[in-house]
Scaffold this motif. Structure first.
Motif, PDB file in Angstrom:
ATOM      1  N   MET A 175     -35.616  51.654 -25.715  1.00 42.42           N
ATOM      2  CA  MET A 175     -35.166  52.898 -26.362  1.00 42.42           C
ATOM      3  C   MET A 175     -35.688  54.150 -25.655  1.00 42.42           C
ATOM      4  SD  MET A 175     -33.470  51.855 -29.008  1.00 42.42           S
ATOM      5  CE  MET A 175     -33.310  50.301 -29.842  1.00 42.42           C
ATOM      6  N   ALA A 176     -36.020  54.040 -24.378  1.00 35.90           N
ATOM      7  CA  ALA A 176     -36.552  55.191 -23.657  1.00 35.90           C
ATOM      8  C   ALA A 176     -35.448  56.042 -23.043  1.00 35.90           C
ATOM      9  CB  ALA A 176     -37.511  54.730 -22.569  1.00 35.90           C
ATOM     10  N   HIS A 177     -34.330  55.440 -22.670  1.00 39.20           N
ATOM     11  CA  HIS A 177     -33.259  56.155 -21.990  1.00 39.20           C
ATOM     12  C   HIS A 177     -31.912  55.786 -22.594  1.00 39.20           C
ATOM     13  CE1 HIS A 177     -35.952  57.470 -18.765  1.00 39.20           C
ATOM     14  NE2 HIS A 177     -36.508  56.277 -18.888  1.00 39.20           N
ATOM     15  N   ALA A 178     -31.011  56.758 -22.593  1.00 39.79           N
ATOM     16  CA  ALA A 178     -29.643  56.523 -23.068  1.00 39.79           C
ATOM     17  C   ALA A 178     -28.675  57.126 -22.064  1.00 39.79           C
ATOM     18  CB  ALA A 178     -29.430  57.152 -24.435  1.00 39.79           C
ATOM     19  N   LYS A 179     -27.749  56.300 -21.573  1.00 37.38           N
ATOM     20  CA  LYS A 179     -26.678  56.789 -20.717  1.00 37.38           C
ATOM     21  C   LYS A 179     -25.502  57.126 -21.611  1.00 37.38           C
ATOM     22  CE  LYS A 179     -27.341  54.423 -16.336  1.00 37.38           C
ATOM     23  NZ  LYS A 179     -26.755  53.439 -15.413  1.00 37.38           N
ATOM     24  N   LEU A 217     -31.583  61.293 -36.547  1.00 35.72           N
ATOM     25  CA  LEU A 217     -31.823  59.847 -36.485  1.00 35.72           C
ATOM     26  C   LEU A 217     -33.227  59.520 -36.973  1.00 35.72           C
ATOM     27  CD1 LEU A 217     -30.347  59.085 -32.947  1.00 35.72           C
ATOM     28  CD2 LEU A 217     -29.206  58.892 -35.146  1.00 35.72           C
ATOM     29  N   LEU A 218     -33.357  58.368 -37.554  1.00 37.34           N
ATOM     30  CA  LEU A 218     -34.670  57.916 -38.013  1.00 37.34           C
ATOM     31  C   LEU A 218     -35.286  57.013 -36.958  1.00 37.34           C
ATOM     32  CD1 LEU A 218     -33.764  57.139 -41.720  1.00 37.34           C
ATOM     33  CD2 LEU A 218     -34.922  59.156 -40.815  1.00 37.34           C
ATOM     34  N   LEU A 219     -35.691  57.634 -35.865  1.00 34.87           N
ATOM     35  CA  LEU A 219     -36.315  56.894 -34.763  1.00 34.87           C
ATOM     36  C   LEU A 219     -37.684  57.484 -34.479  1.00 34.87           C
ATOM     37  CD1 LEU A 219     -33.342  56.719 -32.228  1.00 34.87           C
ATOM     38  CD2 LEU A 219     -34.162  54.895 -33.707  1.00 34.87           C
ATOM     39  N   ARG A 220     -38.580  56.614 -34.055  1.00 36.16           N
ATOM     40  CA  ARG A 220     -39.910  57.086 -33.694  1.00 36.16           C
ATOM     41  C   ARG A 220     -39.841  57.941 -32.432  1.00 36.16           C
ATOM     42  NH1 ARG A 220     -45.041  53.347 -34.090  1.00 36.16           N
ATOM     43  NH2 ARG A 220     -44.126  53.332 -36.154  1.00 36.16           N
ATOM     44  N   THR A 221     -39.129  57.458 -31.428  1.00 34.90           N
ATOM     45  CA  THR A 221     -38.917  58.233 -30.213  1.00 34.90           C
ATOM     46  C   THR A 221     -37.417  58.279 -29.923  1.00 34.90           C
ATOM     47  OG1 THR A 221     -39.162  56.302 -28.796  1.00 34.90           O
ATOM     48  CG2 THR A 221     -41.127  57.608 -29.200  1.00 34.90           C
ATOM     49  N   VAL A 222     -36.933  59.433 -29.554  1.00 38.68           N
ATOM     50  CA  VAL A 222     -35.524  59.598 -29.211  1.00 38.68           C
ATOM     51  C   VAL A 222     -35.391  59.416 -27.700  1.00 38.68           C
ATOM     52  CG1 VAL A 222     -33.586  61.216 -29.241  1.00 38.68           C
ATOM     53  CG2 VAL A 222     -35.178  61.145 -31.144  1.00 38.68           C
ATOM     54  N   GLN A 225     -23.731  57.731 -30.377  1.00 42.63           N
ATOM     55  CA  GLN A 225     -22.375  58.124 -29.997  1.00 42.63           C
ATOM     56  C   GLN A 225     -21.718  58.965 -31.090  1.00 42.63           C
ATOM     57  OE1 GLN A 225     -19.853  54.895 -28.770  1.00 42.63           O
ATOM     58  NE2 GLN A 225     -18.103  56.221 -28.418  1.00 42.63           N
ATOM     59  N   ARG A 226     -21.861  58.544 -32.331  1.00 45.38           N
ATOM     60  CA  ARG A 226     -21.287  59.316 -33.441  1.00 45.38           C
ATOM     61  C   ARG A 226     -21.916  60.707 -33.537  1.00 45.38           C
ATOM     62  NH1 ARG A 226     -21.208  54.174 -36.110  1.00 45.38           N
ATOM     63  NH2 ARG A 226     -23.297  54.534 -36.878  1.00 45.38           N
ATOM     64  N   GLU A 227     -23.231  60.753 -33.458  1.00 42.58           N
ATOM     65  CA  GLU A 227     -23.930  62.032 -33.590  1.00 42.58           C
ATOM     66  C   GLU A 227     -23.658  62.942 -32.391  1.00 42.58           C
ATOM     67  OE1 GLU A 227     -25.324  63.043 -36.271  1.00 42.58           O
ATOM     68  OE2 GLU A 227     -25.298  61.127 -37.320  1.00 42.58           O
ATOM     69  N   MET A 228     -23.583  62.387 -31.186  1.00 44.17           N
ATOM     70  CA  MET A 228     -23.315  63.192 -29.996  1.00 44.17           C
ATOM     71  C   MET A 228     -21.925  63.814 -30.068  1.00 44.17           C
ATOM     72  SD  MET A 228     -25.808  63.476 -27.938  1.00 44.17           S
ATOM     73  CE  MET A 228     -24.943  64.083 -26.531  1.00 44.17           C
ATOM     74  N   ALA A 229     -20.953  63.055 -30.546  1.00 45.52           N
ATOM     75  CA  ALA A 229     -19.596  63.603 -30.684  1.00 45.52           C
ATOM     76  C   ALA A 229     -19.607  64.800 -31.618  1.00 45.52           C
ATOM     77  CB  ALA A 229     -18.652  62.516 -31.188  1.00 45.52           C
ATOM     78  N   ASP A 230     -20.332  64.689 -32.714  1.00 43.65           N
ATOM     79  CA  ASP A 230     -20.425  65.789 -33.670  1.00 43.65           C
ATOM     80  C   ASP A 230     -21.176  66.978 -33.068  1.00 43.65           C
ATOM     81  OD1 ASP A 230     -20.048  66.867 -36.375  1.00 43.65           O
ATOM     82  OD2 ASP A 230     -22.241  66.721 -36.487  1.00 43.65           O
ATOM     83  N   LEU A 231     -22.288  66.718 -32.412  1.00 49.10           N
ATOM     84  CA  LEU A 231     -23.081  67.794 -31.830  1.00 49.10           C
ATOM     85  C   LEU A 231     -22.314  68.527 -30.737  1.00 49.10           C
ATOM     86  CD1 LEU A 231     -26.560  66.054 -31.597  1.00 49.10           C
ATOM     87  CD2 LEU A 231     -25.988  68.033 -33.002  1.00 49.10           C
ATOM     88  N   LEU A 232     -21.648  67.785 -29.873  1.00 51.89           N
ATOM     89  CA  LEU A 232     -20.907  68.417 -28.777  1.00 51.89           C
ATOM     90  C   LEU A 232     -19.743  69.251 -29.295  1.00 51.89           C
ATOM     91  CD1 LEU A 232     -20.928  65.533 -26.166  1.00 51.89           C
ATOM     92  CD2 LEU A 232     -22.100  67.726 -25.977  1.00 51.89           C
ATOM     93  N   GLN A 233     -19.173  68.834 -30.389  1.00 47.11           N
ATOM     94  CA  GLN A 233     -18.024  69.561 -30.924  1.00 47.11           C
ATOM     95  C   GLN A 233     -18.433  70.809 -31.701  1.00 47.11           C
ATOM     96  OE1 GLN A 233     -15.466  67.201 -33.364  1.00 47.11           O
ATOM     97  NE2 GLN A 233     -13.899  68.772 -33.479  1.00 47.11           N
ATOM     98  N   PHE A 234     -19.507  70.722 -32.484  1.00 46.07           N
ATOM     99  CA  PHE A 234     -19.824  71.806 -33.409  1.00 46.07           C
ATOM    100  C   PHE A 234     -21.092  72.595 -33.101  1.00 46.07           C
ATOM    101  CE2 PHE A 234     -17.383  68.737 -36.040  1.00 46.07           C
ATOM    102  CZ  PHE A 234     -16.265  69.532 -36.241  1.00 46.07           C
ATOM    103  N   GLU A 235     -22.041  72.033 -32.386  1.00 48.86           N
ATOM    104  CA  GLU A 235     -23.339  72.690 -32.243  1.00 48.86           C
ATOM    105  C   GLU A 235     -23.597  73.314 -30.870  1.00 48.86           C
ATOM    106  OE1 GLU A 235     -25.444  73.076 -34.781  1.00 48.86           O
ATOM    107  OE2 GLU A 235     -24.108  71.981 -36.116  1.00 48.86           O
ATOM    108  N   ARG A 243     -26.951  49.031 -32.034  1.00 46.15           N
ATOM    109  CA  ARG A 243     -26.778  49.823 -33.257  1.00 46.15           C
ATOM    110  C   ARG A 243     -27.198  51.275 -33.036  1.00 46.15           C
ATOM    111  NH1 ARG A 243     -29.413  45.275 -35.429  1.00 46.15           N
ATOM    112  NH2 ARG A 243     -31.229  46.551 -35.905  1.00 46.15           N
ATOM    113  N   VAL A 244     -28.291  51.478 -32.323  1.00 45.44           N
ATOM    114  CA  VAL A 244     -28.759  52.835 -32.024  1.00 45.44           C
ATOM    115  C   VAL A 244     -27.740  53.537 -31.128  1.00 45.44           C
ATOM    116  CG1 VAL A 244     -30.545  54.153 -30.808  1.00 45.44           C
ATOM    117  CG2 VAL A 244     -31.188  52.325 -32.374  1.00 45.44           C
ATOM    118  N   ALA A 245     -27.167  52.815 -30.165  1.00 46.55           N
ATOM    119  CA  ALA A 245     -26.170  53.405 -29.267  1.00 46.55           C
ATOM    120  C   ALA A 245     -24.943  53.875 -30.046  1.00 46.55           C
ATOM    121  CB  ALA A 245     -25.767  52.401 -28.197  1.00 46.55           C
TER     122      ALA A 245
END
Length: 123
Positions: free
Chosen positions: A46-50, A81-86, A16-26, A10-12
């Motif tokens: 939840m320490a690493h994301a590929k 995101l509402l995560l303790r650690t990203v 993915q949704r947020e990264m697509a938005d960030l890469l496109q607009f920010e 679910r976090v992945a």
């Protein structure tokens, strides 16, 4: 029975949704152009994301640009995101689309070329 999705899945999906938005607009780095995020894998702790991505051109410079903006992207994810650690972000080029296009081209070439049976049958 409902499908069971782990928290990392679910976090992945959310990353993915947020990264697509960030890469496109920010992201303002000129090396990072049109990037498509194809998949995100998050470790169980939840320490690493590929982040698997594909792009039309410039993979070496694009990879450097993405690695350079990883800190900015991680801080923006922390705000969204509402995560303790990203998780730490690791970018991996996804060559599956390139391989698929290459295989499709090979199939088209084989189908468009006259076969040996057709040449013998016409004589």
């Amino acid at each position: 029975m409902a499908k069971v999705f782990s928290r990392s899945d679910r976090v992945a999906e959310q990353i993915q949704r947020e990264m697509a938005d960030l890469l496109q607009f920010e992201v303002k780095d000129p090396r990072v152009g049109m990037v498509t995020v194809t998949e995100v894998e998050v470790t169980g702790d939840m320490a690493h994301a590929k982040i698997y991505y594909t792009a039309s051109a410039g993979t070496a410079e694009l990879q450097k640009g993405l690695e350079k903006t990883a800190g900015f992207l991680r801080s923006q994810l922390a705000k969204r995101l509402l995560l303790r650690t990203v998780p730490q972000l690791h970018f991996v080029y996804d060559a599956s689309i390139d391989r698929g296009m290459h295989i499709a081209k090979l199939i088209d070439d084989v189908l468009s070329s006259p076969s040996v049976d057709d040449e013998q049958g016409s004589k």
